[in-house]
Design a protein around this motif. Structure first.
Motif, PDB file in Angstrom:
ATOM      1  N   GLY A 279     -10.569  -1.998  18.212  1.00  0.00           N
ATOM      2  CA  GLY A 279     -11.728  -2.830  17.873  1.00  0.00           C
ATOM      3  C   GLY A 279     -12.955  -2.456  18.680  1.00  0.00           C
ATOM      4  O   GLY A 279     -13.964  -3.156  18.640  1.00  0.00           O
ATOM      5  N   SER A 280     -12.870  -1.369  19.440  1.00  0.00           N
ATOM      6  CA  SER A 280     -14.003  -0.964  20.285  1.00  0.00           C
ATOM      7  C   SER A 280     -14.734   0.216  19.667  1.00  0.00           C
ATOM      8  O   SER A 280     -14.113   1.231  19.331  1.00  0.00           O
ATOM      9  N   ASP A 281     -16.036   0.101  19.573  1.00  0.00           N
ATOM     10  CA  ASP A 281     -16.819   1.196  18.993  1.00  0.00           C
ATOM     11  C   ASP A 281     -16.673   2.489  19.795  1.00  0.00           C
ATOM     12  O   ASP A 281     -16.593   3.574  19.218  1.00  0.00           O
ATOM     13  N   ARG A 307     -11.066 -10.467  -3.667  1.00  0.00           N
ATOM     14  CA  ARG A 307      -9.704 -11.022  -3.772  1.00  0.00           C
ATOM     15  C   ARG A 307      -9.479 -11.950  -2.572  1.00  0.00           C
ATOM     16  O   ARG A 307      -8.944 -11.533  -1.535  1.00  0.00           O
ATOM     17  N   PRO A 308      -9.890 -13.210  -2.691  1.00  0.00           N
ATOM     18  CA  PRO A 308      -9.884 -14.106  -1.525  1.00  0.00           C
ATOM     19  C   PRO A 308      -8.504 -14.269  -0.875  1.00  0.00           C
ATOM     20  O   PRO A 308      -8.432 -14.526   0.325  1.00  0.00           O
ATOM     21  N   ASP A 309      -7.435 -14.129  -1.642  1.00  0.00           N
ATOM     22  CA  ASP A 309      -6.115 -14.328  -1.028  1.00  0.00           C
ATOM     23  C   ASP A 309      -5.522 -13.035  -0.460  1.00  0.00           C
ATOM     24  O   ASP A 309      -4.350 -12.990  -0.095  1.00  0.00           O
ATOM     25  N   LEU A 310      -6.319 -11.966  -0.381  1.00  0.00           N
ATOM     26  CA  LEU A 310      -5.796 -10.676   0.084  1.00  0.00           C
ATOM     27  C   LEU A 310      -5.173 -10.791   1.487  1.00  0.00           C
ATOM     28  O   LEU A 310      -5.804 -11.294   2.412  1.00  0.00           O
ATOM     29  N   ALA A 311      -3.935 -10.320   1.621  1.00  0.00           N
ATOM     30  CA  ALA A 311      -3.277 -10.276   2.931  1.00  0.00           C
ATOM     31  C   ALA A 311      -3.526  -8.899   3.530  1.00  0.00           C
ATOM     32  O   ALA A 311      -3.381  -7.892   2.849  1.00  0.00           O
ATOM     33  N   LEU A 312      -3.899  -8.895   4.814  1.00  0.00           N
ATOM     34  CA  LEU A 312      -4.237  -7.609   5.439  1.00  0.00           C
ATOM     35  C   LEU A 312      -3.252  -7.227   6.524  1.00  0.00           C
ATOM     36  O   LEU A 312      -2.685  -8.094   7.210  1.00  0.00           O
ATOM     37  N   SER A 313      -3.079  -5.933   6.660  1.00  0.00           N
ATOM     38  CA  SER A 313      -2.211  -5.392   7.687  1.00  0.00           C
ATOM     39  C   SER A 313      -2.936  -4.223   8.342  1.00  0.00           C
ATOM     40  O   SER A 313      -3.885  -3.675   7.774  1.00  0.00           O
ATOM     41  N   SER A 314      -2.501  -3.851   9.550  1.00  0.00           N
ATOM     42  CA  SER A 314      -3.176  -2.748  10.240  1.00  0.00           C
ATOM     43  C   SER A 314      -2.224  -2.058  11.208  1.00  0.00           C
ATOM     44  O   SER A 314      -1.132  -2.551  11.470  1.00  0.00           O
ATOM     45  N   ASP A 315      -2.659  -0.914  11.711  1.00  0.00           N
ATOM     46  CA  ASP A 315      -2.013  -0.266  12.849  1.00  0.00           C
ATOM     47  C   ASP A 315      -2.995  -0.294  14.010  1.00  0.00           C
ATOM     48  O   ASP A 315      -4.216  -0.164  13.797  1.00  0.00           O
ATOM     49  N   PHE A 316      -2.435  -0.434  15.220  1.00  0.00           N
ATOM     50  CA  PHE A 316      -3.254  -0.380  16.433  1.00  0.00           C
ATOM     51  C   PHE A 316      -2.635   0.566  17.443  1.00  0.00           C
ATOM     52  O   PHE A 316      -1.410   0.641  17.550  1.00  0.00           O
ATOM     53  N   ILE A 317      -3.487   1.244  18.171  1.00  0.00           N
ATOM     54  CA  ILE A 317      -3.022   2.040  19.313  1.00  0.00           C
ATOM     55  C   ILE A 317      -3.652   1.432  20.559  1.00  0.00           C
ATOM     56  O   ILE A 317      -4.878   1.259  20.610  1.00  0.00           O
ATOM     57  N   GLU A 323      -9.577   3.990  27.436  1.00  0.00           N
ATOM     58  CA  GLU A 323      -9.698   2.591  26.996  1.00  0.00           C
ATOM     59  C   GLU A 323      -9.821   1.664  28.211  1.00  0.00           C
ATOM     60  O   GLU A 323      -8.922   1.597  29.047  1.00  0.00           O
ATOM     61  N   THR A 324     -10.945   0.943  28.292  1.00  0.00           N
ATOM     62  CA  THR A 324     -11.172   0.014  29.408  1.00  0.00           C
ATOM     63  C   THR A 324     -10.662  -1.379  29.020  1.00  0.00           C
ATOM     64  O   THR A 324     -10.322  -1.621  27.859  1.00  0.00           O
ATOM     65  N   ASP A 325     -10.659  -2.280  30.029  1.00  0.00           N
ATOM     66  CA  ASP A 325     -10.271  -3.674  29.736  1.00  0.00           C
ATOM     67  C   ASP A 325     -11.167  -4.249  28.642  1.00  0.00           C
ATOM     68  O   ASP A 325     -10.709  -4.938  27.743  1.00  0.00           O
ATOM     69  N   GLN A 326     -12.474  -3.936  28.741  1.00  0.00           N
ATOM     70  CA  GLN A 326     -13.406  -4.476  27.749  1.00  0.00           C
ATOM     71  C   GLN A 326     -13.122  -3.912  26.349  1.00  0.00           C
ATOM     72  O   GLN A 326     -13.156  -4.644  25.363  1.00  0.00           O
ATOM     73  N   ASP A 327     -12.801  -2.615  26.287  1.00  0.00           N
ATOM     74  CA  ASP A 327     -12.452  -2.026  24.982  1.00  0.00           C
ATOM     75  C   ASP A 327     -11.274  -2.780  24.378  1.00  0.00           C
ATOM     76  O   ASP A 327     -11.246  -3.088  23.186  1.00  0.00           O
ATOM     77  N   PHE A 328     -10.292  -3.050  25.237  1.00  0.00           N
ATOM     78  CA  PHE A 328      -9.102  -3.741  24.731  1.00  0.00           C
ATOM     79  C   PHE A 328      -9.439  -5.169  24.300  1.00  0.00           C
ATOM     80  O   PHE A 328      -8.946  -5.656  23.276  1.00  0.00           O
ATOM     81  N   GLU A 329     -10.313  -5.842  25.079  1.00  0.00           N
ATOM     82  CA  GLU A 329     -10.748  -7.193  24.671  1.00  0.00           C
ATOM     83  C   GLU A 329     -11.410  -7.140  23.287  1.00  0.00           C
ATOM     84  O   GLU A 329     -11.254  -8.054  22.478  1.00  0.00           O
ATOM     85  N   ASP A 330     -12.141  -6.067  23.027  1.00  0.00           N
ATOM     86  CA  ASP A 330     -12.792  -5.914  21.714  1.00  0.00           C
ATOM     87  C   ASP A 330     -11.741  -5.811  20.599  1.00  0.00           C
ATOM     88  O   ASP A 330     -11.956  -6.287  19.479  1.00  0.00           O
ATOM     89  N   THR A 331     -10.618  -5.183  20.916  1.00  0.00           N
ATOM     90  CA  THR A 331      -9.542  -5.097  19.915  1.00  0.00           C
ATOM     91  C   THR A 331      -8.973  -6.493  19.640  1.00  0.00           C
ATOM     92  O   THR A 331      -8.789  -6.890  18.485  1.00  0.00           O
ATOM     93  N   LEU A 332      -8.728  -7.262  20.724  1.00  0.00           N
ATOM     94  CA  LEU A 332      -8.214  -8.625  20.534  1.00  0.00           C
ATOM     95  C   LEU A 332      -9.200  -9.450  19.710  1.00  0.00           C
ATOM     96  O   LEU A 332      -8.810 -10.209  18.817  1.00  0.00           O
TER      97      LEU A 332
END
Ligand code: SAH
Ligand code: SF4
Ligand code: F3S
Length: 467
Positions: A279-281, A307-317, A323-332
């Protein structure tokens, strides 16, 4: 006498599809599929190289198989060990050196040449050699899809169909462009033909596969190319094909035609795996994902509008180099905003040959572990919330397998949730318990009322059969 082949599949769904094709190409050569290595004449390990752990598993499996191969040799019987898939592609020659019990190494683009390779291996061993040395990990000019038969027997109502393979995106962490090669889309006519033959066998749901499935641009036979949205529209016309899914998509290739397919086509399921990784630029940029977090949010907004009821999924690394603490906070923060119905998350694993693996700013293991635990806790919370919101709702479920309890069948909701359906309860209960055995419902789409929800599955009761 027929021979037996055991194929063990690791990694992604594309490997599952490829394993089936390998079985199909071996069938005319007298090979039947076995469900264990014990007693098999040929064992194929279809491997995955995506993370270090996945590759290591393969070597320990070869160790076990070597013992079996040696035991068989003492009885005067031959057993062949073949390694296919992405580890084979990435480390073929090293594998042969490290594990001399291997007879054949074949890359993902050479499966159509498997019978020839087997013949050379047999020739080599007929002289008394303990192992053959057959290696074929080229990227041939002719595509395997033109040569691999697709004539497997019916194997359940939900099937995979590979429409695109390879990747030109070169994310800094990923081995796929090196193991699967350049992006290739199968022609539209081939895809439609294979889909029709699956439906003719009783398949109700098809998941279109590609490493970059929404980058699909197949030859439409009229001198132009068709995008994934167009292809889904064409597939939607196949009578009896109730459900279409596709995976894996890249946020940059989510075009309007595809988004519209989610709005307009009943068969296009309201579920989308759209990996964002971070989630970090700054990290997205370092990963070479070629989009920002705001661009990702914008795509999600357009999808949800369609499609308002669309369920979403993702992968994260987590723990990508730098990756700093702030980068990780951006992912959360991104996860809290999107609220995934489910998601996969992994610790960054340096892969040989990828740019990120030589970055000196590696994140310590304990930091990765701590971040992964926090991310997974948040994802699980949302997943449970999503599942609990299903209670009391009615939805279509495609019944795929028998459950553990009598009267129970297992299937998937439109949102890809696992649903345990008790066919002895609900409005249709009497019919099922009486003259109609509940297993008759296998392979069918039925209407189900959800009565219970857990973190990984739902429970439901039959409302009505749809067909
Ligand atoms: N084509 C898909 C991803 C295919 S790989 C996409 O573009 O998203 C499946 C997942 O494995 C990736 O989404 C990523 O989260 C994970 N992965 C890939 N390489 C990895 C690595 N080196 N370390 C950790 N996870 C990795
Ligand atoms: Fe790997 Fe997917 Fe990136 Fe391609 S788009 S390099 S498959 S993560
Ligand atoms: Fe693994 Fe190759 Fe699939 S690395 S995830 S098997 S494309």
């Amino acid at each position: 006498m027929s021979k037996k082949v055991f194929i063990k599949t690791y990694g992604c769904q594309m490997n599952v599809y490829d394993s089936k094709r390998m079985a199909d190409v071996l069938k005319p050569h007298g090979y039947e599929v076995a469900d264990e290595a014990d007693g098999a004449d040929l064992v194929i390990l279809n491997t995955c190289h995506i993370r270090e752990k996945a590759a290591e598993k393969v070597y320990s499996e070869i160790g076990r198989l070597r013992a079996e191969k040696e035991a068989k040799a003492l009885e005067g019987k031959n057993m062949y060990i073949a390694v296919a898939g992405c580890v084979a592609q990435a480390e073929g020659p090293e594998m042969m050196k490290r594990a001399p019990a291997i007879d054949m190494v074949l890359g993902p683009q050479t499966y159509h040449r498997l019978p020839d390779m087997l013949k050379s291996a047999e020739e080599q061993r007929s002289g008394g050699r303990r192992s053959a040395r057959v290696l074929d990990t080229e990227f041939p000019i002719d595509t395997k899809f033109d040569h691999l038969p697709t004539d497997s027997d019916f194997d359940g109502p939900a099937a995979f169909l590979t429409i695109q393979e390879g990747c030109d995106k070169f994310c800094a962490f990923c081995v796929v462009p090196y193991t699967r090669g350049a992006e290739y889309s199968r022609p539209v006519a081939d895809v439609l033909k294979e889909a029709q033959s699956l439906v003719d066998k009783g398949v109700v749901e098809i998941t279109l596969l590609g490493q970059n499935v929404n980058a699909y641009h197949g030859d439409d036979g009229k001198g132009d190319t068709m995008t994934l949205g167009g292809l889904i529209k064409a597939l939607d016309k196949i009578e009896g094909l109730g459900r279409i899914r596709y995976t894996t998509s890249h946020p940059r290739d989510m075009d309007q035609e595809l988004i519209d397919a989610h709005r307009d086509l009943k068969s296009c399921m309201p579920y989308l795996h759209l990996p964002v990784q971070s989630g970090s630029d700054a990290i997205l940029d370092a990963m070479n994902r070629k989009h920002t977090r705001d661009e990702y949010f914008a795509v999600i907004d357009r999808l949800r509008e369609a499609r308002p009821d669309l369920a979403l999924s993702s992968d994260f690394i987590v723990g990508f180099p730098g990756e700093t603490d702030q980068d990780f906070e951006d992912t959360l923060d991104l996860v809290r905003r999107v609220k995934y119905a489910q998601a996969y998350s992994f610790k960054y694993s340096p892969r040989p040959g990828t740019p990120a693996s030589v970055n000196e700013d590696q994140v310590p293991e304990e930091v990765k572990s701590e971040r992964l635990a926090r991310l997974q806790a948040l994802i699980n919370e949302h997943q449970l919330e999503f599942n609990e919101a299903s209670i009391g709702k009615e939805m279509d479920v495609l019944l795929e397998r028998e459950g553990k309890l009598p009267g129970q069948l297992l299937g998937r909701s439109p949102y890809l949730q696992s649903v345990h359906v008790d066919l002895t309860k609900g409005d249709n209960a009497l019919d099922v318990a009486g003259d109609k055995p509940y297993t008759d419902f296998m392979g069918q789409l039925v209407r189900v009322k959800i009565v219970e929800a857990g973190p990984n599955s739902l429970k439901g009761e039959l409302v009505s059969a749809l067909h």
